[in-house]
Design an enzyme around this catalytic site. Sequence first.
Site, PDB file in Angstrom:
ATOM      1  N   SER A 296      10.037  13.123  -5.132  1.00  0.00           N
ATOM      2  CA  SER A 296       9.423  11.850  -4.741  1.00  0.00           C
ATOM      3  C   SER A 296      10.456  10.844  -4.249  1.00  0.00           C
ATOM      4  CB  SER A 296       8.612  11.247  -5.887  1.00  0.00           C
ATOM      5  OG  SER A 296       9.435  11.055  -7.016  1.00  0.00           O
TER       6      SER A 296
ATOM      7  N   THR B 259       0.821  -1.219   0.000  1.00  0.00           N
ATOM      8  CA  THR B 259       0.000   0.000   0.000  1.00  0.00           C
ATOM      9  C   THR B 259       0.859   1.275   0.000  1.00  0.00           C
ATOM     10  OG1 THR B 259      -0.128  -0.119   2.406  1.00  0.00           O
ATOM     11  CG2 THR B 259      -1.932  -1.133   1.172  1.00  0.00           C
ATOM     12  N   GLY B 260       2.186   1.135  -0.010  1.00  0.00           N
ATOM     13  CA  GLY B 260       3.068   2.315  -0.003  1.00  0.00           C
ATOM     14  C   GLY B 260       3.207   2.919  -1.391  1.00  0.00           C
TER      15      GLY B 260
ATOM     16  N   ARG C  47      22.226  -3.892   0.467  1.00  0.00           N
ATOM     17  CA  ARG C  47      22.859  -3.637  -0.837  1.00  0.00           C
ATOM     18  C   ARG C  47      24.356  -3.903  -0.865  1.00  0.00           C
ATOM     19  NH1 ARG C  47      19.526   1.816  -1.444  1.00  0.00           N
ATOM     20  NH2 ARG C  47      17.627   0.964  -2.356  1.00  0.00           N
TER      21      ARG C  47
ATOM     22  N   CYS D 108      17.678   4.376  -6.274  1.00  0.00           N
ATOM     23  CA  CYS D 108      17.146   4.887  -7.545  1.00  0.00           C
ATOM     24  C   CYS D 108      18.122   5.813  -8.278  1.00  0.00           C
ATOM     25  CB  CYS D 108      15.812   5.590  -7.333  1.00  0.00           C
ATOM     26  SG  CYS D 108      15.808   6.811  -6.029  1.00  0.00           S
TER      27      CYS D 108
ATOM     28  N   ARG E 240      -1.921  -1.875  10.028  1.00  0.00           N
ATOM     29  CA  ARG E 240      -2.766  -0.719   9.733  1.00  0.00           C
ATOM     30  C   ARG E 240      -3.461  -0.847   8.366  1.00  0.00           C
ATOM     31  NH1 ARG E 240      -0.228   3.823   8.043  1.00  0.00           N
ATOM     32  NH2 ARG E 240       1.685   2.823   8.742  1.00  0.00           N
ATOM     33  N   SER E 241      -2.762  -1.449   7.399  1.00  0.00           N
ATOM     34  CA  SER E 241      -3.324  -1.542   6.042  1.00  0.00           C
ATOM     35  C   SER E 241      -3.958  -2.903   5.756  1.00  0.00           C
ATOM     36  CB  SER E 241      -2.233  -1.300   5.002  1.00  0.00           C
ATOM     37  OG  SER E 241      -1.691  -0.021   5.159  1.00  0.00           O
TER      38      SER E 241
ATOM     39  N   ARG F  19      19.009  17.935  -5.017  1.00  0.00           N
ATOM     40  CA  ARG F  19      17.542  17.822  -5.128  1.00  0.00           C
ATOM     41  C   ARG F  19      17.027  19.012  -5.937  1.00  0.00           C
ATOM     42  NH1 ARG F  19      15.287  13.132  -3.609  1.00  0.00           N
ATOM     43  NH2 ARG F  19      16.374  13.216  -1.636  1.00  0.00           N
TER      44      ARG F  19
ATOM     45  N   LYS G 145      26.336   6.162  -1.930  1.00  0.00           N
ATOM     46  CA  LYS G 145      25.617   5.038  -2.554  1.00  0.00           C
ATOM     47  C   LYS G 145      25.961   4.954  -4.042  1.00  0.00           C
ATOM     48  CE  LYS G 145      21.595   5.104   0.505  1.00  0.00           C
ATOM     49  NZ  LYS G 145      20.148   5.350   0.623  1.00  0.00           N
TER      50      LYS G 145
ATOM     51  N   HIS H 265      14.392  11.178 -11.780  1.00  0.00           N
ATOM     52  CA  HIS H 265      15.751  11.617 -11.479  1.00  0.00           C
ATOM     53  C   HIS H 265      16.523  11.800 -12.796  1.00  0.00           C
ATOM     54  CE1 HIS H 265      15.013  11.002  -7.355  1.00  0.00           C
ATOM     55  NE2 HIS H 265      15.837  10.002  -7.075  1.00  0.00           N
TER      56      HIS H 265
HETATM   57  C1  2RA Z   1      16.229   9.813  -3.038  1.00  0.00           C
HETATM   58  N1  2RA Z   1      17.469   7.965  -3.930  1.00  0.00           N
HETATM   59  O1  2RA Z   1      16.066  10.250  -4.171  1.00  0.00           O
HETATM   60  C2  2RA Z   1      16.641   8.407  -2.833  1.00  0.00           C
HETATM   61  C3  2RA Z   1      15.432   7.546  -2.650  1.00  0.00           C
HETATM   62  N2  2RA Z   1      15.751   6.173  -2.547  1.00  0.00           N
HETATM   63  O2  2RA Z   1      16.067  10.473  -2.029  1.00  0.00           O
END
Ligand code: 2RA
Length: 355
Positions: free
Chosen positions: A160, A11-12, A100, A130, A40-41, A254, A232, A261
């Site tokens: 996101s 449900t995420g 990982r 990601c 909860r879900s 960001r 990472k 991305h």
């Molecule tokens: C971010 N890569 O964009 C991370 C999410 N896993 O914050």
Amino acid sequence: MAPTLALVGATGAVGTVMIDIINGRDSVPWGEIRLIASARSAGKKITVRGEELTVVELTPEAFDGVDVAMFDVPDEVSAEWAPVAAARGAVAVDNSGAFRLDDDVPLVVPEVNADKVTERPKGIIANPNCTTLSMMAALGALHREFQLTELVVASYQAASGAGQGGIDRLHAELEAVAGKGLGAKAGDVRAALEAAGLPLADTPFAGTPLALNVVPSAGSYKGDGWFSEELKVRNESRKILGIPELKVSATCVRVPVVTTHSLAVHATFAREVTVEAAHKVFEAQPSIVLMDDPEKGEFPSPAEVVGADPTYVGRVRQALDFPNTLDFFVCGDNLRKGAALNTYEIAEQVASTLG
Ligand code: 2RA
């Protein structure tokens, strides 16, 4: 008998995209599909491939009879429950950061190292972060031809990546600054957000406005100037590509984009590489879309790529002052190939190896 698939975290945000991906496949190798989530879900009804399924609570028994269990949950939940699933006989495919870099857990991008899915002594396979994933199809394909030796990247990461809270925060900030002619004076965006009841202390973006701004901080601070996302990129790229000594330097930023991305990649190879040869490599890779005619304004951008499965590549150039080096720009939907899709592709790869 067709294998049973479980989705933990159904449900995420990523779980929801996962169900969308499963529903969109022409065919799937699964018999039963089981949806698992927190208490909860539990009880929620979700339609998967035309069948209404009831979400069951995360318990050890929920994994009974499961062949492949995909996890789209926070690190600490995966750390506890992926081994439980494995102990009950399932192969756990985990999208968290918990395993990982574990030497006994393969880190898989099917286009690059699908063969690793069978080397899983703990019964766990990890899905990369990601940011790393968004460039891996392109880099893996180039590495096979030209042998990658050095990698310098700058990321442009969507809100996101910080989950639903990140998306909600960006939308609220954009609403608060819209139509006010802000951005010409230091601190005016910050002041507008505070005045609109959006204190910077509450943002997931390092106490800094994201609207009308860029934020050179992604993940948590790890010391010596580095943020976790940057480490990472380095560690995961080395493991996926199988180049333990690969020289990598990343700056993760960001940007005010909801989903998808992007990365500016500066990649150096042992062998001579031309733009034409790189184009051929990209064109031969089914999961890459090449959009590279800058004179006609043809290049990838998040607004065009969001919601798509492939990695989009453009702006491919031979670096003017660096031999055997290409510069290029990639965009990938961080919730699809960057998370749910790659996890699902690993699960299908595992299914193809089950007896
Ligand atoms: C971010 N890569 O964009 C991370 C999410 N896993 O914050």
